[in-house]
Write a protein that holds these residues in place. Structure first.
Motif, PDB file in Angstrom:
ATOM      1  N   MET A 163      33.766  34.147  53.632  1.00 11.25           N
ATOM      2  CA  MET A 163      35.164  34.152  53.229  1.00 11.25           C
ATOM      3  C   MET A 163      35.455  33.022  52.244  1.00 11.25           C
ATOM      4  O   MET A 163      36.122  33.221  51.230  1.00 11.25           O
ATOM      5  CB  MET A 163      36.062  33.991  54.464  1.00 11.25           C
ATOM      6  N   GLN A 187      28.647  36.835  41.328  1.00  4.88           N
ATOM      7  CA  GLN A 187      29.049  38.069  42.006  1.00  4.88           C
ATOM      8  C   GLN A 187      27.855  38.739  42.672  1.00  4.88           C
ATOM      9  O   GLN A 187      27.985  39.319  43.751  1.00  4.88           O
ATOM     10  CB  GLN A 187      29.676  39.056  41.003  1.00  4.88           C
ATOM     11  N   TRP A 194      28.330  42.730  38.870  1.00  2.00           N
ATOM     12  CA  TRP A 194      27.270  42.329  39.795  1.00  2.00           C
ATOM     13  C   TRP A 194      26.116  43.309  39.726  1.00  2.00           C
ATOM     14  O   TRP A 194      24.998  42.984  40.105  1.00  2.00           O
ATOM     15  CB  TRP A 194      27.802  42.334  41.223  1.00  2.00           C
ATOM     16  N   PHE A 195      26.403  44.517  39.192  1.00  2.00           N
ATOM     17  CA  PHE A 195      25.416  45.581  39.296  1.00  2.00           C
ATOM     18  C   PHE A 195      24.247  45.403  38.319  1.00  2.00           C
ATOM     19  O   PHE A 195      23.080  45.474  38.728  1.00  2.00           O
ATOM     20  CB  PHE A 195      26.092  46.940  39.074  1.00  2.00           C
ATOM     21  N   LEU A 213      27.027  39.316  51.343  1.00  2.19           N
ATOM     22  CA  LEU A 213      27.805  40.271  52.121  1.00  2.19           C
ATOM     23  C   LEU A 213      26.901  41.323  52.728  1.00  2.19           C
ATOM     24  O   LEU A 213      27.034  41.704  53.880  1.00  2.19           O
ATOM     25  CB  LEU A 213      28.846  40.951  51.228  1.00  2.19           C
ATOM     26  N   ASN A 214      25.953  41.796  51.925  1.00  4.92           N
ATOM     27  CA  ASN A 214      25.054  42.837  52.373  1.00  4.92           C
ATOM     28  C   ASN A 214      24.202  42.343  53.534  1.00  4.92           C
ATOM     29  O   ASN A 214      24.003  43.042  54.519  1.00  4.92           O
ATOM     30  CB  ASN A 214      24.166  43.266  51.215  1.00  4.92           C
ATOM     31  N   ILE A 260      26.149  42.433  56.663  1.00  5.85           N
ATOM     32  CA  ILE A 260      26.343  43.760  57.243  1.00  5.85           C
ATOM     33  C   ILE A 260      25.053  44.240  57.899  1.00  5.85           C
ATOM     34  O   ILE A 260      25.052  44.746  59.004  1.00  5.85           O
ATOM     35  CB  ILE A 260      26.800  44.751  56.154  1.00  5.85           C
ATOM     36  N   LYS A 306      30.365  34.559  58.664  1.00  6.30           N
ATOM     37  CA  LYS A 306      31.602  35.204  58.236  1.00  6.30           C
ATOM     38  C   LYS A 306      32.551  34.206  57.582  1.00  6.30           C
ATOM     39  O   LYS A 306      33.098  34.459  56.510  1.00  6.30           O
ATOM     40  CB  LYS A 306      32.298  35.876  59.410  1.00  6.30           C
ATOM     41  N   SER A 322      21.826  42.976  39.360  1.00  9.62           N
ATOM     42  CA  SER A 322      21.101  43.385  40.570  1.00  9.62           C
ATOM     43  C   SER A 322      19.915  44.285  40.243  1.00  9.62           C
ATOM     44  O   SER A 322      18.975  44.364  41.018  1.00  9.62           O
ATOM     45  CB  SER A 322      22.037  44.072  41.568  1.00  9.62           C
ATOM     46  N   MET A 360      34.066  34.000  48.955  1.00 10.62           N
ATOM     47  CA  MET A 360      34.878  34.987  48.252  1.00 10.62           C
ATOM     48  C   MET A 360      36.089  34.343  47.595  1.00 10.62           C
ATOM     49  O   MET A 360      36.456  34.678  46.468  1.00 10.62           O
ATOM     50  CB  MET A 360      35.323  36.088  49.227  1.00 10.62           C
ATOM     51  N   LEU A 373      27.013  36.849  45.776  1.00  5.66           N
ATOM     52  CA  LEU A 373      28.001  37.175  46.803  1.00  5.66           C
ATOM     53  C   LEU A 373      27.696  38.527  47.429  1.00  5.66           C
ATOM     54  O   LEU A 373      27.747  38.700  48.643  1.00  5.66           O
ATOM     55  CB  LEU A 373      29.401  37.175  46.183  1.00  5.66           C
ATOM     56  N   ARG A 374      27.343  39.472  46.587  1.00 10.77           N
ATOM     57  CA  ARG A 374      27.024  40.819  47.076  1.00 10.77           C
ATOM     58  C   ARG A 374      25.823  40.770  48.034  1.00 10.77           C
ATOM     59  O   ARG A 374      25.828  41.394  49.086  1.00 10.77           O
ATOM     60  CB  ARG A 374      26.785  41.740  45.893  1.00 10.77           C
TER      61      ARG A 374
END
Lengths: 324, 299
Positions: free
Chosen positions: B267, B227, B211-212, B234-235, B238, B263, B215, B270, B230-231
Motif C-alpha cells: 500500500m 510500475q 508496466w507491460f 502485487l502479483n 496474490i 500488504k 515486463s 502504491m 509494483l506489478r
C-alpha cells in the motif's frame, strides 16, 4: 512555398517527356520538407509495417533459432488457425471476448453520458469543478494501481467491501471476490467504469455546453420540468456525438481489454471467465513460446477488427461524420 | 431574475447532488483507504477494520519502501524514460506533422494513407516482440524510446492544429527568406503551446504508467521501471500470499520488524508511485480538457 506551387502548376510538369526530370528537380527543391517527413516514415515502416510482414510466421512453424531468416521456417498453411478453432479453449475465449466487450459497452458507454447530464444540472460552480477534478483523476492511474486498489478493497484481509458487507449484515464471512468466477465480470466492468467515467464525460459535457441556451429559456417559460428538458432538449441535441461514439464502439468489439484483465485475473482460477483473445495470445505466445500459433490467433483477430472498423467508419460516413 | 423552482425540480437537484457526491466519494475512497492502511501498523491491519483512519499510526512502511534500492532505481528508470521518451516523441511527431502540412510535399497523400493504415491494422503482440528481439533492443533502455517515437494519433492532432494557425505569419516569414526549419522552430512551435502541453501530458502519463512493455522486453532488474516492479510485488502477494519482491536488505529488515506485512508495504508503495501523478495533476487539468476536445474534433 510560392515557388514550389508555381512549379507544380507549370505546364512543363504535365508533359510526360520531361516529367521525370522535373519530378526529380521538384523533389530536390523540397529536400528540407522531405527530410522532416523521412524519419517518421522510416520509424513507422520499421515498427508498424515490419510486424505486419511478421504475421506470415502465422502460416509457418517458426522457431527462434532461425532468427531473422524468416524464410527458413517451414510453411504449414492454415494449421495454426485450425488448431485454434479446434482448441478446447476456443469457444470460451470467443464468448468471453464478446461478452466482456459488450458489457463494457452497455455499461461503460452510457455511464459518462449520465455523469455529463448530472454535472450539467449543477449550478454551484465550485461543487461542479471539485467533482470534475476528482472524477477525472482515476483515468491517469496505471492499471497496476487500479488493480492494486481493487485487490485491496476486495481482499478478505481488511478489504473495505467485505467490511461494509459484514457491517450491514449482508454476509457472515468475508468473500474472496477475486478468486470466484461469478464476480469477475462485475469487478472488471466496475473497475473500468471507475477509471474512465470522468474522463470520458468531457466530450459529452462539451457537446452539452454547445447547446443554444435559448432552447432552455423557452422551455422554462413553457413550464417544462428539468427532467423533461433533459429528455426533450439535452439528449436529442447531443445525439449526433453519441451516435458517432456508438459506431466507433462497433470497431472495438474484439478489444475486450488486455491490461485490466491480465492484472485483475492474475488468479488462474478465473481463466474460464477471464480469458479473451488478447490475453490468450500473450499467454501462449510469450508464456509457452508457441509463436506461430499465437501469431495466427492475433492475425485472426486483426482481420475481423479491420472488417468491423471498416463497417464502423462506413456507417460514420453515412451519418455525416467520418473518422478522418 | 429569480426563478421559482418547482417541487419536482427540487427533488431532482437533491438527487443530482447526492449522486455526484457518492460518485466523488467512490472515486476518492480507494486512495483514502490505501493511505490509511499505509500509515497503519501491518499486523494491526491484518486484524481488519481499518477503513478511513490508521488505528496504530506508523511511518515504518514508508521508511522501508524509501530505503529500498530496487524501488529507488525503478523510480529513476521511470523518470528517465518519461522525460526522454516524451520529449523525443513529441518533437519527432510534431516535426512529421509539420512536414505533412506542406501542401506541395510530394507524395503527401501516399504518406497519409501509409500512416493511417497503421491505425486499422497492426502485426500484433508477437510479431512486434520478435521484431524487437531481432533488432537487438531486448533489455535495453532504447526499447522505451525508439518504438514510440512516432504516434500517428498525435501526428493527426498536431497537423489539425498547425493547419488552424494563421497563414499570414508564415507567409511573411517566407518573404523574409525563412526556411521551413526556421518556420517550424521560430513560428510554429512557439505558437503551439497548448497542443504541445496536452499531448506531452498524455504521452508522459502513458510512459509513466506503462508496466507491460518492460515486463516482456526487460530482463535486468536495473532497467525495470517502478510500475513493473509494483506489478511484480502485487502479483507475488496474490500468488504466494506473503512474499515480497524487495531486495534482501529490506527482507532482513522485514524479518526484524515483524510488525510489517507485505500488504501494508504494498500500500505504501502504491501511494508513492501514484503521488507524482496526483501532485502534477491539478496544474495540468486545464490542458487535458482542451486536449480531449482537440482530439475528438477529428474523431
Amino acid at each position: 512555398m510560392p515557388q514550389a506551387t508555381a512549379e507544380q502548376q507549370s505546364p512543363i510538369s504535365r508533359q510526360p517527356k520531361v516529367h521525370s526530370k522535373s519530378f526529380l528537380r521538384r523533389l530536390m527543391k523540397q529536400w528540407d520538407v522531405q527530410l522532416m517527413v523521412l524519419p517518421g516514415v522510416i520509424l513507422v515502416f520499421i515498427f508498424a509495417y515490419m510486424p505486419m510482414y511478421g504475421v506470415i510466421t502465422g502460416f509457418m512453424d517458426y522457431n527462434l533459432f532461425t532468427g531473422s531468416r524468416i524464410w527458413d521456417n517451414p510453411w504449414v498453411g492454415f494449421k495454426h488457425f485450425e488448431a485454434f478453432f479446434a482448441a478446447p479453449e476456443f469457444e470460451r475465449i470467443l464468448r468471453n471476448t464478446i461478452v466482456i466487450s459488450l458489457l463494457k459497452f452497455v455499461i461503460g458507454f452510457p455511464a459518462p453520458i449520465i455523469l455529463a447530464l448530472l454535472l450539467n444540472e449543477v449550478r454551484h460552480m465550485l461543487f461542479k469543478r471539485v467533482i470534475q477534478t476528482i472524477t477525472y483523476l482515476p483515468y491517469f492511474l496505471s492499471w497496476v494501481i487500479v488493480a492494486g486498489f481493487a485487490t485491496a478493497l476486495l481482499s478478505t484481509e481488511n478489504g473495505s467491501i467485505n467490511i461494509l458487507l459484514e457491517r450491514i449484515g449482508a454476509i457472515d464471512e468475508p468473500i474472496n471476490f477475486l478468486s470466484l468466477k461469478e464476480y469477475f465480470w462485475s469487478i472488471l466492468i466496475s473497475a473500468n467504469v471507475w477509471k474512465d467515467i470522468g474522463f470520458n464525460s468531457i466530450v459529452f459535457l462539451a457537446a452539452i455546453a454547445s447547446i443554444d441556451p435559448a432552447l432552455y429559456e423557452a422551455a422554462d417559460i413553457d413550464g417544462a420540468s428539468k427532467a423533461k428538458q433533459i429528455y426533450l432538449i439535452t439528449l436529442p441535441s447531443i445525439m449526433p456525438v453519441v451516435i458517432i461514439f456508438m459506431i466507433l464502439a462497433i470497431g472495438n468489439l474484439l478489444n475486450a481489454g488486455f491490461e485490466d484483465i491480465l492484472l485483475l485475473a492474475s488468479n488462474p482460477v478465473l481463466r474460464p471467465v477471464s480469458d479473451v483473445i488478447d490475453t490468450y495470445v500473450y499467454r501462449v505466445g510469450l508464456g509457452s513460446h508457441r509463436y506461430s500459433y499465437a501469431v495466427a490467433i492475433g492475425l485472426f483477430k486483426a482481420i475481423i477488427s479491420v472488417g468491423l472498423l471498416t463497417i464502423a467508419n462506413y456507417m460514420a460516413r453515412r451519418s455525416g461524420n467520418s473518422l478522418w | 431574475m429569480l426563478k421559482r423552482i418547482s417541487f419536482g425540480d427540487k427533488v431532482m437537484l437533491i438527487v443530482v447532488y447526492a449522486l455526484l457526491s457518492l460518485l466523488a466519494f467512490t472515486a476518492l475512497y480507494p486512495f483514502w483507504n490505501a493511505v490509511a492502511v499505509s500509515f497503519n501498523v501491518g499486523v494491526d491491519t491484518a486484524k481488519g477494520g481499518v477503513t478511513f483512519w490508521p488505528r496504530e499510526f506508523t511511518l515504518e512502511n514508508y521508511k522501508i519502501i524509501l530505503q529500498d534500492e530496487r524501488l529507488l532505481n525503478g523510480f529513476l528508470v521511470s523518470i528517465g524514460r518519461t522525460v526522454i521518451g516524451t520529449a523525443t516523441s513529441i518533437f519527432m511527431t510534431a516535426l512529421l506533422a509539420f512536414g505533412m502540412t506542406r501542401s506541395y510535399l510530394i507524395g503527401r497523400s501516399y504518406y497519409m494513407v501509409f500512416f493511417i493504415f497503421t491505425l486499422y491494422f497492426g502485426g500484433g503482440l508477437i510479431p512486434t516482440y520478435l521484431l524487437i528481439r531481432s533488432l537487438g533492443m531486448m533489455d535495453s533502455f532504447l526499447v522505451f524510446i525508439i518504438p514510440s517515437l512516432i504516434s500517428v494519433w498525435n501526428m493527426i492532432i498536431f497537423r489539425t492544429f498547425f493547419k488552424g494557425l494563421p497563414v499570414g505569419l508564415e507567409e511573411s516569414a517566407n518573404i523574409d527568406g525563412c526556411s521551413n526549419w526556421g518556420i517550424f522552430f521560430r513560428i510554429i512551435l512557439p505558437l503551439s503551446g497548448p497542443v504541445i502541453a496536452t499531448l506531452s501530458l498524455l504521452t508522459a502519463v502513458g510512459h509513466w504508467n506503462d508496466w507491460f512493455l518492460p515486463s516482456i522486453y526487460i530482463t535486468s532488474d536495473t532497467l525495470l521501471p517502478i510500475q513493473t516492479i509494483l506489478r511484480q510485488t502485487l502479483n507475488a502477494n496474490i500468488v504466494s500470499g506473503s512474499s515480497t519482491v524487495l531486495d534482501s536488505a529490506s527482507v532482513a529488515l522485514l524479518d526484524q520488524a515483524r510488525q510489517i506485512t507485505s500488504k501494508s508495504l504494498t500500500m505504501a508503495m502504491m501511494i508513492v508511485v501514484t503521488l507524482p501523478i496526483i501532485l502534477v495533476y491539478p496544474f495540468v487539468q486545464k490542458y487535458f480538457v482542451k486536449g480531449v476536445l482537440v482530439g475528438s474534433l477529428k474523431e
